[in-house]
Scaffold this motif. Structure first.
Motif: not given
Ligand code: ATP
Ligand code: MG
Length: 184
Positions: A97-99, A130-132, A163-165
């Motif tokens: 996703v960051h390429r 976990y993001r927190d 993971s973000d979602a």
């Protein structure tokens, strides 16, 4: 799960005997409902799984245990875990996703620069929780008490991935673990 009378501890059974698929909380690869499912009081509690990486800057500084202590103290369970050297191709796929971003090459080089610990975490609202616990991407902007504020060196070498979602968690878990390697 309202009215469910079983707990994980009451469902102990001889090794190798799998429970019926109709058992509440059954998931392929779990010998019986994991404690996280057993602790869920009703359907309003969302038990999720998320994907975690302890990155090379953290394994190099011997921080695997310190980071996992923060994860476990926050109430998440480590239900799968392995220490690996990932390949360049795996890193490029993982962060695809960051390429187009200017830091992509640097990010891939960093992720293959040393061992990482890949993990599956399970618990109530595990993805957001976990993001927190990780804190903001840039440790200088992360909240006090987070993993990145406590341990990370820079925005690039920031010790952990999460993971973000839900959709990305499923894809990321499947990139590194098969179902029978995840044991709740
Ligand atoms: P991760 O996906 O690793 O959990 P994140 O979701 O907090 O981190 P992303 O925007 O997805 O942040 O960035 C992925 C990773 O790329 C970051 O964790 C960091 O290692 C690296 N990165 C992000 N921004 C920069 C930057 N400006 N310079 C260098 N590296 C960066
Ligand atoms: Mg990200």
């Amino acid at each position: 799960m309202a009215g469910w009378m079983f707990t994980a501890r009451s469902l102990q059974q001889p090794a190798g005997i799998l429970p019926p698929r109709c058992l509440p909380g059954y998931k392929p690869g779990n010998a019986f409902p994991s404690p996280a499912y057993a602790e869920a009081k009703d359907d309003s509690m969302a038990i999720e799984r998320t994907f975690s990486i302890i990155k090379p800057d953290a394994t190099a500084r011997n921080l695997t245990g310190a980071i996992n202590a923060m994860i476990e103290q926050a109430g998440l369970r480590i239900v799968a875990q392995k220490r690996v050297r990932i390949t360049r191709e795996q890193a490029q796929t993982f962060y695809a996703v960051h390429r187009e971003r200017p830091f992509f090459g640097e990010l891939v080089d960093f992720m293959i620069s040393g061992p990482v610990v890949v993990q599956v975490l399970e618990g109530e609202n595990a993805i957001a929780k976990y993001r927190d616990i990780m804190g903001a991407t840039d440790p200088a902007k992360a909240a006090p008490g987070t993993i990145r504020k406590t341990h990370s060196k820079s925005i690039g070498e920031n010790s952990v991935h999460g993971s973000d979602a839900a959709a990305t968690a499923a894809v990321e878990i499947a990139q590194f673990f098969s179902g029978n390697e995840i044991v709740g």
